[in-house]
Design a protein around this motif. Structure first.
Motif, PDB file in Angstrom:
ATOM      1  N   ILE A 122       1.034  -1.336   0.015  1.00 47.62           N
ATOM      2  CA  ILE A 122      -0.036   0.180   0.215  1.00 47.62           C
ATOM      3  C   ILE A 122       0.993   1.135   0.160  1.00 47.62           C
ATOM      4  CG2 ILE A 122      -1.796   1.157   1.306  1.00 47.62           C
ATOM      5  CD1 ILE A 122      -2.562  -1.464   2.291  1.00 47.62           C
ATOM      6  N   LYS A 123       0.909   1.940  -1.131  1.00 50.57           N
ATOM      7  CA  LYS A 123       1.822   3.168  -1.184  1.00 50.57           C
ATOM      8  C   LYS A 123       1.165   4.382  -1.960  1.00 50.57           C
ATOM      9  CE  LYS A 123       4.853   2.884  -4.703  1.00 50.57           C
ATOM     10  NZ  LYS A 123       4.018   4.041  -5.644  1.00 50.57           N
ATOM     11  N   GLY A 124       1.923   5.513  -1.598  1.00 52.83           N
ATOM     12  CA  GLY A 124       1.364   6.802  -1.993  1.00 52.83           C
ATOM     13  C   GLY A 124       1.971   6.621  -3.599  1.00 52.83           C
ATOM     14  N   ASP A 125       0.847   7.609  -4.355  1.00 57.13           N
ATOM     15  CA  ASP A 125       1.194   7.803  -5.669  1.00 57.13           C
ATOM     16  C   ASP A 125       2.497   8.823  -6.020  1.00 57.13           C
ATOM     17  OD1 ASP A 125       1.256   8.023  -8.401  1.00 57.13           O
ATOM     18  OD2 ASP A 125      -0.934   8.218  -8.696  1.00 57.13           O
ATOM     19  N   ASP A 126       3.662   8.506  -5.553  1.00 52.91           N
ATOM     20  CA  ASP A 126       4.866   9.389  -5.563  1.00 52.91           C
ATOM     21  C   ASP A 126       5.186   9.797  -6.631  1.00 52.91           C
ATOM     22  OD1 ASP A 126       5.773   9.382  -2.497  1.00 52.91           O
ATOM     23  OD2 ASP A 126       5.450   7.245  -3.017  1.00 52.91           O
ATOM     24  N   TYR A 127       4.987   9.053  -7.920  1.00 48.39           N
ATOM     25  CA  TYR A 127       5.090   9.628  -9.376  1.00 48.39           C
ATOM     26  C   TYR A 127       4.277  10.833  -9.449  1.00 48.39           C
ATOM     27  CZ  TYR A 127       5.118  10.180 -14.323  1.00 48.39           C
ATOM     28  OH  TYR A 127       5.279  10.652 -15.574  1.00 48.39           O
ATOM     29  N   ALA A 128       3.166  10.665  -9.392  1.00 49.04           N
ATOM     30  CA  ALA A 128       2.132  11.756  -9.396  1.00 49.04           C
ATOM     31  C   ALA A 128       2.428  12.969  -8.464  1.00 49.04           C
ATOM     32  CB  ALA A 128       0.727  11.320  -9.241  1.00 49.04           C
ATOM     33  N   GLY A 129       2.962  12.625  -7.208  1.00 46.99           N
ATOM     34  CA  GLY A 129       3.478  13.691  -6.352  1.00 46.99           C
ATOM     35  C   GLY A 129       4.507  14.619  -7.039  1.00 46.99           C
ATOM     36  N   GLY A 130       5.734  13.667  -7.633  1.00 44.65           N
ATOM     37  CA  GLY A 130       6.578  14.305  -8.294  1.00 44.65           C
ATOM     38  C   GLY A 130       6.176  15.321  -9.267  1.00 44.65           C
ATOM     39  N   TYR A 131       5.224  14.791 -10.074  1.00 38.07           N
ATOM     40  CA  TYR A 131       4.722  15.229 -11.358  1.00 38.07           C
ATOM     41  C   TYR A 131       4.020  16.588 -10.945  1.00 38.07           C
ATOM     42  CZ  TYR A 131       3.234  15.935 -16.063  1.00 38.07           C
ATOM     43  OH  TYR A 131       2.827  16.455 -17.295  1.00 38.07           O
ATOM     44  N   LYS A 132       3.240  16.569 -10.129  1.00 38.28           N
ATOM     45  CA  LYS A 132       2.217  17.677  -9.594  1.00 38.28           C
ATOM     46  C   LYS A 132       3.017  18.668  -9.137  1.00 38.28           C
ATOM     47  CE  LYS A 132      -1.734  14.779  -8.318  1.00 38.28           C
ATOM     48  NZ  LYS A 132      -2.987  15.540  -9.017  1.00 38.28           N
ATOM     49  N   ALA A 133       4.255  18.607  -8.219  1.00 41.52           N
ATOM     50  CA  ALA A 133       5.041  19.371  -7.573  1.00 41.52           C
ATOM     51  C   ALA A 133       5.585  20.307  -8.556  1.00 41.52           C
ATOM     52  CB  ALA A 133       5.821  18.824  -6.528  1.00 41.52           C
ATOM     53  N   THR A 134       6.328  19.384  -9.486  1.00 44.49           N
ATOM     54  CA  THR A 134       7.444  20.210 -10.666  1.00 44.49           C
ATOM     55  C   THR A 134       6.399  20.756 -11.505  1.00 44.49           C
ATOM     56  OG1 THR A 134       8.696  18.427 -10.360  1.00 44.49           O
ATOM     57  CG2 THR A 134       8.911  19.784 -12.316  1.00 44.49           C
ATOM     58  N   GLU A 135       5.145  20.292 -11.822  1.00 41.70           N
ATOM     59  CA  GLU A 135       4.183  20.986 -12.894  1.00 41.70           C
ATOM     60  C   GLU A 135       3.930  22.181 -12.229  1.00 41.70           C
ATOM     61  OE1 GLU A 135       0.381  19.554 -15.509  1.00 41.70           O
ATOM     62  OE2 GLU A 135       0.479  19.318 -13.637  1.00 41.70           O
ATOM     63  N   HIS A 136       3.677  22.232 -10.813  1.00 38.30           N
ATOM     64  CA  HIS A 136       3.097  23.403 -10.365  1.00 38.30           C
ATOM     65  C   HIS A 136       4.157  24.607 -10.443  1.00 38.30           C
ATOM     66  CE1 HIS A 136       1.302  25.915  -7.244  1.00 38.30           C
ATOM     67  NE2 HIS A 136       2.541  26.099  -6.557  1.00 38.30           N
ATOM     68  N   LEU A 148      10.447   5.717  -2.782  1.00 36.71           N
ATOM     69  CA  LEU A 148       9.808   6.983  -2.849  1.00 36.71           C
ATOM     70  C   LEU A 148      10.414   8.017  -3.749  1.00 36.71           C
ATOM     71  CD1 LEU A 148       9.248   7.712   1.038  1.00 36.71           C
ATOM     72  CD2 LEU A 148       7.775   6.585  -0.619  1.00 36.71           C
ATOM     73  N   TYR A 149      11.769   7.947  -3.684  1.00 35.39           N
ATOM     74  CA  TYR A 149      12.426   8.847  -4.511  1.00 35.39           C
ATOM     75  C   TYR A 149      12.899   8.591  -5.768  1.00 35.39           C
ATOM     76  CZ  TYR A 149      12.890   9.972   0.458  1.00 35.39           C
ATOM     77  OH  TYR A 149      12.335  10.313   1.711  1.00 35.39           O
ATOM     78  N   THR A 150      12.896   7.080  -6.274  1.00 34.58           N
ATOM     79  CA  THR A 150      13.095   7.119  -7.619  1.00 34.58           C
ATOM     80  C   THR A 150      11.865   7.748  -8.319  1.00 34.58           C
ATOM     81  OG1 THR A 150      12.211   4.876  -7.275  1.00 34.58           O
ATOM     82  CG2 THR A 150      14.537   5.151  -7.279  1.00 34.58           C
ATOM     83  N   GLU A 151      10.582   7.178  -7.636  1.00 35.46           N
ATOM     84  CA  GLU A 151       9.339   7.591  -8.465  1.00 35.46           C
ATOM     85  C   GLU A 151       9.051   9.163  -8.306  1.00 35.46           C
ATOM     86  OE1 GLU A 151       6.165   5.173  -6.630  1.00 35.46           O
ATOM     87  OE2 GLU A 151       7.509   3.237  -6.639  1.00 35.46           O
ATOM     88  N   ARG A 152       9.424   9.780  -7.263  1.00 39.22           N
ATOM     89  CA  ARG A 152       9.286  11.414  -7.345  1.00 39.22           C
ATOM     90  C   ARG A 152      10.309  11.828  -8.502  1.00 39.22           C
ATOM     91  NH1 ARG A 152       8.818  12.038  -0.819  1.00 39.22           N
ATOM     92  NH2 ARG A 152       7.015  10.544  -0.425  1.00 39.22           N
ATOM     93  N   LEU A 153      11.541  11.268  -8.421  1.00 43.69           N
ATOM     94  CA  LEU A 153      12.489  11.873  -9.666  1.00 43.69           C
ATOM     95  C   LEU A 153      11.695  11.527 -10.910  1.00 43.69           C
ATOM     96  CD1 LEU A 153      14.922  12.730 -10.405  1.00 43.69           C
ATOM     97  CD2 LEU A 153      15.829  10.448 -10.171  1.00 43.69           C
TER      98      LEU A 153
END
Length: 347
Positions: free
Chosen positions: A163-177, A197-202
């Protein structure tokens, strides 16, 4: 009466001249025992300092009603919030929780797994260390069909419930913002890439840059254990010479807050010269000045899903040892640190 220091139901039975079975039933609120007898037995138990042997009871019925939890650091907002909700929800189901923290030490995590297995827990929930890449120490649980749920920091290739957070989406949303606010030179401050966490946010960061046709620069990515001390040292590297970045995406809020403090101390205007986005939506991000935009990981939803999975697996053990994955959505909490029209001051 026995002189043993640890009193048992035998001692209570002798003191009250009752049978051992009657005392046992009274302590367990059996309906066949009168209220008066129950009260008398419990009063004597308190007087004698009797402690029920839940481990022995668990061995008899093969149910300890106890779940183990391993988190990296209870002092951090996200695991602290998760831990509190998991404990409260498990109590509603009649389960006890043994809480352990690995302190982000792989060796400590291995030791805790062995300790919890020896404690005969019925299930285990784990958020791994930053550096866990070998998960074989959890094999003993899989081998004996004891449910394991990994959450937040999870394995990439290990057949378990995740059970994990959508870390890819988090990285994308933050950068897009940040891009949407006018930023074209965005620093990414990451934890170790041994952690999912960090591979997906990257990856989310890279893809948002690519969509906006902004070149990805390795020189704008910094890897560290995301502590205050490391964040300050990273700031010294980032702002060692011009041109300064116009945006910073920090992958935890401790780092984002530290970077805000650094900018304030060095007269770098936020959000005027540099905009900052953090990750986790720690309550501190709302009370600092300026308040910090952050990615909300929905810890309550994740905790509730962890408990639901644990209870289902303990009661029915469906798919123990088989991979399944739930993704918890994330949202951007926009605040002052990234607000306004971008205007870069001349050096």
């Amino acid at each position: 009466m026995s002189n043993r220091s640890e009193k048992t139901i035998v001692d209570i039975a002798e003191a009250l001249e009752l049978s051992v079975s009657t005392v046992s039933r009274a302590l367990n609120n059996h309906p066949a025992i009168s209220l008066a007898t129950k009260e008398k037995v419990k009063k004597m138990a308190r007087k004698m300092g009797y402690r029920p042997n839940t481990l022995a009871a668990g061995l008899r019925n093969n149910r300890s009603k106890t779940v183990g939890l391993i988190v990296p650091r209870i002092s951090m907002f996200f695991p602290a919030t998760i831990t509190t909700i998991i404990q409260n929800k498990l109590q509603e189901h009649g389960y006890h929780l043994i809480i352990c923290q690995s302190n982000d030490s792989y060796e400590q995590e291995v030791a805790l797994v062995n300790t919890l297995y020896s404690a005969r827990i019925e299930a285990l929930a784990v958020s791994t260390t930053l550096f866990t890449t070998d998960f074989s120490h959890f094999d003993v649980f899989k081998k004996h069909q004891i449910p394991v749920v990994f959450f937040d920091r999870v394995p990439k290739d290990y057949d378990v419930k995740i059970i994990k957070g959508d870390d890819y989406a988090g990285g994308y949303k933050a950068t897009e913002h940040l891009i949407g606010k006018g930023c074209k030179d965005i620093v990414f401050v990451s934890g170790p890439l041994t952690c999912n966490l960090y591979t997906e946010r990257l990856e989310g960061y890279k893809d948002a840059l690519q969509k906006a046709k902004i070149p990805f620069k390795k020189s704008r990515v910094f890897y560290q254990e995301l502590t205050r001390e490391n964040a300050w040292q990273t700031c010294e590297k980032i702002f060692a010479q011009a041109p300064y970045p116009d945006g910073i995406f920090a992958t935890n809020d401790t780092t984002a807050i530290t970077m805000l403090e650094y900018c304030r101390k060095h007269n770098i205007a936020v959000p005027g010269q540099v905009k900052i986005v953090g990750y986790s939506n720690d309550p501190r991000t709302e009370i600092v000045t300026p308040s910090i935009t952050s990615v909300d990981q929905n810890p309550a939803t994740m905790a509730e899903r962890v408990v639901a999975a644990l209870i289902e697996m303990v009661q029915t053990k469906p798919g123990v040892g088989k991979f399944s994955q739930e993704i918890i959505p994330v949202q951007l909490a926009e605040r002052e640190s990234s607000a306004g029209t971008f205007k870069k001051k001349k050096k």
